[in-house]
Design a protein around this motif. Sequence first.
Motif, mmCIF file in Angstrom:
data_model
loop_
_atom_site.group_PDB
_atom_site.id
_atom_site.type_symbol
_atom_site.label_atom_id
_atom_site.label_comp_id
_atom_site.label_asym_id
_atom_site.label_seq_id
_atom_site.Cartn_x
_atom_site.Cartn_y
_atom_site.Cartn_z
ATOM 1 N N ILE A 175 4.959 7.323 6.087
ATOM 2 C CA ILE A 175 3.849 6.629 6.462
ATOM 3 C C ILE A 175 4.247 5.207 6.338
ATOM 4 O O ILE A 175 3.611 4.474 5.421
ATOM 5 C CB ILE A 175 2.663 7.170 5.731
ATOM 6 N N ASP A 176 4.905 4.819 7.431
ATOM 7 C CA ASP A 176 5.156 3.351 7.552
ATOM 8 C C ASP A 176 4.924 2.508 8.794
ATOM 9 O O ASP A 176 5.648 1.586 8.989
ATOM 10 C CB ASP A 176 6.866 3.406 7.319
ATOM 11 N N THR A 177 4.089 3.189 9.430
ATOM 12 C CA THR A 177 3.429 2.319 10.847
ATOM 13 C C THR A 177 1.940 2.449 10.563
ATOM 14 O O THR A 177 1.418 3.308 9.884
ATOM 15 C CB THR A 177 3.943 3.110 11.968
ATOM 16 N N LEU A 178 1.385 1.585 11.287
ATOM 17 C CA LEU A 178 -0.125 1.528 11.182
ATOM 18 C C LEU A 178 -0.799 2.701 12.055
ATOM 19 O O LEU A 178 -1.763 3.043 11.294
ATOM 20 C CB LEU A 178 -0.511 0.210 12.102
ATOM 21 N N GLU A 209 0.115 -4.992 7.951
ATOM 22 C CA GLU A 209 -0.814 -4.186 8.270
ATOM 23 C C GLU A 209 -0.987 -2.867 7.443
ATOM 24 O O GLU A 209 -1.961 -2.350 6.936
ATOM 25 C CB GLU A 209 -1.313 -4.069 9.565
ATOM 26 N N VAL A 210 0.157 -2.209 7.244
ATOM 27 C CA VAL A 210 0.373 -1.060 6.596
ATOM 28 C C VAL A 210 -0.113 -1.218 5.133
ATOM 29 O O VAL A 210 -0.886 -0.551 4.353
ATOM 30 C CB VAL A 210 1.649 -0.194 6.759
ATOM 31 N N LEU A 211 0.300 -2.203 4.376
ATOM 32 C CA LEU A 211 0.363 -2.759 3.171
ATOM 33 C C LEU A 211 -1.276 -2.799 2.874
ATOM 34 O O LEU A 211 -1.847 -2.574 1.891
ATOM 35 C CB LEU A 211 1.133 -3.884 2.717
ATOM 36 N N LEU A 255 4.383 -7.555 -4.657
ATOM 37 C CA LEU A 255 3.876 -7.431 -3.280
ATOM 38 C C LEU A 255 5.014 -7.767 -2.449
ATOM 39 O O LEU A 255 5.256 -7.101 -1.294
ATOM 40 C CB LEU A 255 2.639 -8.539 -2.997
ATOM 41 N N LEU A 256 5.847 -8.913 -2.886
ATOM 42 C CA LEU A 256 6.973 -9.317 -1.891
ATOM 43 C C LEU A 256 8.145 -8.141 -1.877
ATOM 44 O O LEU A 256 8.658 -7.863 -0.868
ATOM 45 C CB LEU A 256 7.529 -10.416 -2.457
ATOM 46 N N GLU A 257 8.148 -7.373 -2.826
ATOM 47 C CA GLU A 257 9.011 -6.215 -3.099
ATOM 48 C C GLU A 257 8.716 -5.057 -1.940
ATOM 49 O O GLU A 257 9.535 -4.685 -1.114
ATOM 50 C CB GLU A 257 8.935 -5.482 -4.397
ATOM 51 N N LEU A 258 7.432 -4.786 -1.684
ATOM 52 C CA LEU A 258 6.841 -3.976 -0.998
ATOM 53 C C LEU A 258 6.985 -4.306 0.532
ATOM 54 O O LEU A 258 7.444 -3.544 1.449
ATOM 55 C CB LEU A 258 5.378 -3.608 -1.183
ATOM 56 N N PHE A 259 6.892 -5.697 0.897
ATOM 57 C CA PHE A 259 7.058 -6.213 2.130
ATOM 58 C C PHE A 259 8.451 -6.489 2.554
ATOM 59 O O PHE A 259 8.842 -6.050 3.619
ATOM 60 C CB PHE A 259 6.156 -7.307 2.067
ATOM 61 N N ASP A 260 9.130 -6.778 1.550
ATOM 62 C CA ASP A 260 10.578 -7.119 2.137
ATOM 63 C C ASP A 260 11.366 -6.193 1.731
ATOM 64 O O ASP A 260 12.380 -5.866 2.549
ATOM 65 C CB ASP A 260 11.039 -8.516 1.091
ATOM 66 N N TYR A 281 -3.164 9.295 8.236
ATOM 67 C CA TYR A 281 -3.131 9.812 6.938
ATOM 68 C C TYR A 281 -4.427 9.426 6.137
ATOM 69 O O TYR A 281 -4.948 10.240 5.591
ATOM 70 C CB TYR A 281 -1.941 9.368 6.327
ATOM 71 N N LEU A 282 -4.967 8.350 6.423
ATOM 72 C CA LEU A 282 -6.295 8.041 5.806
ATOM 73 C C LEU A 282 -7.438 8.817 6.407
ATOM 74 O O LEU A 282 -8.363 8.933 5.776
ATOM 75 C CB LEU A 282 -6.583 6.378 6.028
ATOM 76 N N LYS A 283 -7.421 8.905 7.568
ATOM 77 C CA LYS A 283 -8.547 9.746 8.539
ATOM 78 C C LYS A 283 -8.386 11.051 8.020
ATOM 79 O O LYS A 283 -9.482 11.741 7.588
ATOM 80 C CB LYS A 283 -8.397 9.829 9.913
ATOM 81 N N LYS A 284 -7.172 11.689 7.643
ATOM 82 C CA LYS A 284 -7.113 12.799 7.244
ATOM 83 C C LYS A 284 -7.640 13.107 5.799
ATOM 84 O O LYS A 284 -8.163 14.005 5.418
ATOM 85 C CB LYS A 284 -5.599 13.458 7.303
#
Length: 340
Positions: free
Chosen positions: A186-189, A146-148, A134-139, A195-198
């Motif tokens: 896909i790296d912003t809210l 919020e994206v994660l 999780l820290l790898e994906l965040f840092d 993307y998820l709506k689609k």
Amino acid sequence: MPSRHIQLPGDAVALSADMVDKLLRKGSGDAALLYLYLLRHNGFYSPEEACRTLQWDRTRLDGALLHLNEIGVQTGESQPPFTAPVPKKEDAPEYTREELAQAISDQSSDFPALLEEVERKFGAKLPDRDIRTLLELFDHLGLPAEVLLLLINWQCEEYAEKYGEGRHPPMSYVRTAAYRWKKAGIDTLEAADAYLKKRNYYRSQEGTMLAALDIRGRKALESERKFLNQWLDWGFPPETVAMAYERTMMNTGERKWSYCNGILKRWHQAGLHTPEEVRQAEAPRRTARKGSGKSVGPAPPQPQTAQQQEAQAQALEENQRQLNRLLEETAWLENHKQSN
């Protein structure tokens, strides 16, 4: 309804009539919207900025660029490179226990709240290896908290649907999806939400699209979803998909997805998306084929000329003479037999 005139502002951008015709024939709303964006920015654009302004994800932007390329707009590569390279998995740091503890206690960072929310979602404390991921994906990967969270919620829903309610995906699944999102931009809210709506729209239409292909009582396979999603992106309703499926069965005798896709691709490139549009476009060809076809019935009798009538009468007379001669010869043979 009477026609109306809309007063445009003085700083309106202008499109050539030729380009308007090309965009209308293409039938892609995304291509038209992106072209307006390019006009407004004098042809210059940044993929990230365009996605933010249009509220698109990277996949949708690439599709619109491809459509513009197909009508002759030189936009460069269909997938423009990012200004900054995507971090690589193999370059991720090996976080020590001390670094994990520091990240968890850093109140100036969003990571502690992110970890707490993920553990609440999973219903258990994460082991150190999962906290490192999780820290790898965040840092290292640089995805906002919020994206994660959106990504993990989506992964949990997908995993539970596939393996049963209450089951949670391993963090290795989340890690793979996170790198895929980052690569796709896909790296912003906003991008994640779009993307998820689609994807939700795709899923909501899946049953109807499968029914158009005479498939009922099951969900689409991943390989099938690629075709279904593409047809939805092209703007085809289930009724047109059903027409393409009928022709596929008629011509091949089986459900060939690639063959059906070829039919729909040709229709899309021709700007034909509804059954009525397809039938209207094909009506002239059907009429031409019907007009050039050969008659299968007997030809009507043609009136004879005087020369033909005379020749026919002479033939009848000759046939009658031959018949009379044959009868005379037959009678002579009978008399000869009786006299002997």
